[in-house]
Design a protein around this motif. Sequence first.
Motif, PDB file in Angstrom:
ATOM      1  N   GLN A  86      84.919 -25.800  56.067  1.00 17.09           N
ATOM      2  CA  GLN A  86      86.330 -25.903  56.431  1.00 17.09           C
ATOM      3  C   GLN A  86      87.197 -24.841  55.763  1.00 17.09           C
ATOM      4  O   GLN A  86      88.315 -24.603  56.190  1.00 17.09           O
ATOM      5  N   GLU A  87      86.695 -24.228  54.711  1.00 13.35           N
ATOM      6  CA  GLU A  87      87.498 -23.253  53.982  1.00 13.35           C
ATOM      7  C   GLU A  87      87.572 -21.940  54.756  1.00 13.35           C
ATOM      8  O   GLU A  87      86.580 -21.434  55.246  1.00 13.35           O
ATOM      9  N   ARG A  88      88.736 -21.404  54.819  1.00 12.63           N
ATOM     10  CA  ARG A  88      88.958 -20.161  55.564  1.00 12.63           C
ATOM     11  C   ARG A  88      89.524 -19.069  54.661  1.00 12.63           C
ATOM     12  O   ARG A  88      90.093 -18.113  55.129  1.00 12.63           O
ATOM     13  N   PHE A  89      89.379 -19.224  53.361  1.00 12.97           N
ATOM     14  CA  PHE A  89      90.020 -18.268  52.462  1.00 12.97           C
ATOM     15  C   PHE A  89      89.403 -16.871  52.585  1.00 12.97           C
ATOM     16  O   PHE A  89      90.090 -15.875  52.421  1.00 12.97           O
ATOM     17  N   LEU A  90      88.114 -16.774  52.917  1.00 13.24           N
ATOM     18  CA  LEU A  90      87.515 -15.452  53.077  1.00 13.24           C
ATOM     19  C   LEU A  90      88.085 -14.752  54.309  1.00 13.24           C
ATOM     20  O   LEU A  90      88.295 -13.536  54.302  1.00 13.24           O
ATOM     21  N   ASP A  91      88.326 -15.527  55.376  1.00 12.42           N
ATOM     22  CA  ASP A  91      88.928 -14.947  56.577  1.00 12.42           C
ATOM     23  C   ASP A  91      90.322 -14.405  56.264  1.00 12.42           C
ATOM     24  O   ASP A  91      90.700 -13.323  56.719  1.00 12.42           O
ATOM     25  N   GLU A  92      91.086 -15.160  55.480  1.00 16.12           N
ATOM     26  CA  GLU A  92      92.431 -14.720  55.117  1.00 16.12           C
ATOM     27  C   GLU A  92      92.384 -13.466  54.259  1.00 16.12           C
ATOM     28  O   GLU A  92      93.202 -12.544  54.436  1.00 16.12           O
ATOM     29  N   LEU A  93      91.430 -13.383  53.349  1.00 15.22           N
ATOM     30  CA  LEU A  93      91.290 -12.189  52.509  1.00 15.22           C
ATOM     31  C   LEU A  93      90.929 -10.960  53.355  1.00 15.22           C
ATOM     32  O   LEU A  93      91.443  -9.861  53.130  1.00 15.22           O
ATOM     33  N   GLU A  94      90.048 -11.157  54.324  1.00 17.76           N
ATOM     34  CA  GLU A  94      89.672 -10.044  55.197  1.00 17.76           C
ATOM     35  C   GLU A  94      90.861  -9.584  56.040  1.00 17.76           C
ATOM     36  O   GLU A  94      91.062  -8.381  56.245  1.00 17.76           O
ATOM     37  N   GLN A  95      91.659 -10.521  56.528  1.00 14.35           N
ATOM     38  CA  GLN A  95      92.837 -10.158  57.313  1.00 14.35           C
ATOM     39  C   GLN A  95      93.846  -9.396  56.462  1.00 14.35           C
ATOM     40  O   GLN A  95      94.429  -8.398  56.922  1.00 14.35           O
ATOM     41  N   GLU A  96      94.047  -9.808  55.222  1.00 18.09           N
ATOM     42  CA  GLU A  96      94.957  -9.099  54.321  1.00 18.09           C
ATOM     43  C   GLU A  96      94.418  -7.698  54.009  1.00 18.09           C
ATOM     44  O   GLU A  96      95.194  -6.738  53.948  1.00 18.09           O
ATOM     45  N   ALA A  97      93.107  -7.589  53.842  1.00 17.45           N
ATOM     46  CA  ALA A  97      92.511  -6.279  53.549  1.00 17.45           C
ATOM     47  C   ALA A  97      92.668  -5.348  54.751  1.00 17.45           C
ATOM     48  O   ALA A  97      92.985  -4.161  54.607  1.00 17.45           O
ATOM     49  N   GLU A  98      92.471  -5.853  55.962  1.00 20.51           N
ATOM     50  CA  GLU A  98      92.638  -5.036  57.161  1.00 20.51           C
ATOM     51  C   GLU A  98      94.098  -4.606  57.340  1.00 20.51           C
ATOM     52  O   GLU A  98      94.379  -3.475  57.722  1.00 20.51           O
ATOM     53  N   ALA A  99      95.006  -5.563  57.041  1.00 22.46           N
ATOM     54  CA  ALA A  99      96.445  -5.210  57.136  1.00 22.46           C
ATOM     55  C   ALA A  99      96.788  -4.136  56.112  1.00 22.46           C
ATOM     56  O   ALA A  99      97.573  -3.211  56.405  1.00 22.46           O
ATOM     57  N   TYR A 147      78.942 -33.596  51.986  1.00 25.71           N
ATOM     58  CA  TYR A 147      80.374 -33.358  51.829  1.00 25.71           C
ATOM     59  C   TYR A 147      80.643 -31.931  51.367  1.00 25.71           C
ATOM     60  O   TYR A 147      81.592 -31.295  51.822  1.00 25.71           O
ATOM     61  N   THR A 148      79.788 -31.417  50.493  1.00 27.00           N
ATOM     62  CA  THR A 148      79.948 -30.037  50.023  1.00 27.00           C
ATOM     63  C   THR A 148      79.818 -29.060  51.178  1.00 27.00           C
ATOM     64  O   THR A 148      80.637 -28.147  51.326  1.00 27.00           O
ATOM     65  N   PHE A 149      78.810 -29.231  52.011  1.00 24.48           N
ATOM     66  CA  PHE A 149      78.659 -28.349  53.168  1.00 24.48           C
ATOM     67  C   PHE A 149      79.843 -28.474  54.111  1.00 24.48           C
ATOM     68  O   PHE A 149      80.324 -27.478  54.661  1.00 24.48           O
ATOM     69  N   TYR A 150      80.307 -29.695  54.323  1.00 20.97           N
ATOM     70  CA  TYR A 150      81.444 -29.916  55.219  1.00 20.97           C
ATOM     71  C   TYR A 150      82.695 -29.234  54.678  1.00 20.97           C
ATOM     72  O   TYR A 150      83.409 -28.552  55.411  1.00 20.97           O
ATOM     73  N   SER A 151      82.969 -29.401  53.395  1.00 18.38           N
ATOM     74  CA  SER A 151      84.195 -28.829  52.834  1.00 18.38           C
ATOM     75  C   SER A 151      84.113 -27.311  52.760  1.00 18.38           C
ATOM     76  O   SER A 151      85.119 -26.635  52.959  1.00 18.38           O
ATOM     77  N   VAL A 152      82.942 -26.758  52.498  1.00 18.10           N
ATOM     78  CA  VAL A 152      82.813 -25.305  52.456  1.00 18.10           C
ATOM     79  C   VAL A 152      82.987 -24.725  53.859  1.00 18.10           C
ATOM     80  O   VAL A 152      83.591 -23.663  54.029  1.00 18.10           O
TER      81      VAL A 152
END
Length: 91
Positions: A73-86, A66-71
Motif C-alpha cells: 500500500q505504500e507509495r512513497f517510492l513512487d512519490e520520490l521518483e516523481q519528485e526526482a523527475e520533476a 499484514y506486513t506484505f499488505y501494508s508494504v
Amino acid sequence: PGQPGEAAFARRIDPAREPGLSPEQRRLMAQVEYAQRQRALQRRLRSRNVLLALGIGAVTFGIYGYTFYSVSQERFLDELEQEAEAARARA
C-alpha cells in the motif's frame, strides 16, 4: 452378569486393603497406575502443545500477511521518483 452375553465390570480395589495381594503385586499395581497417569498427562500436554503451535503459527502468518499488505500500500517510492523527475525537468 444377569443375562447371557453381559460382561461383568472390572471392580476397583484398593491395593493397600486387599488381603490377597503380595507386596510385589502391590508394587506392580502402583507402577501400572503411575504409567497410566503419565500417558494421560502426555496426551493432555500434546494437545495443548498442538493448540499453542497453531496459535503461534496463526499469529506469525498474520503478521507476515499484514506486513506484505501494508508494504504494497505504500507509495512513497513512487512519490520520490516523481519528485526526482520533476527536479530533472527543472534542471
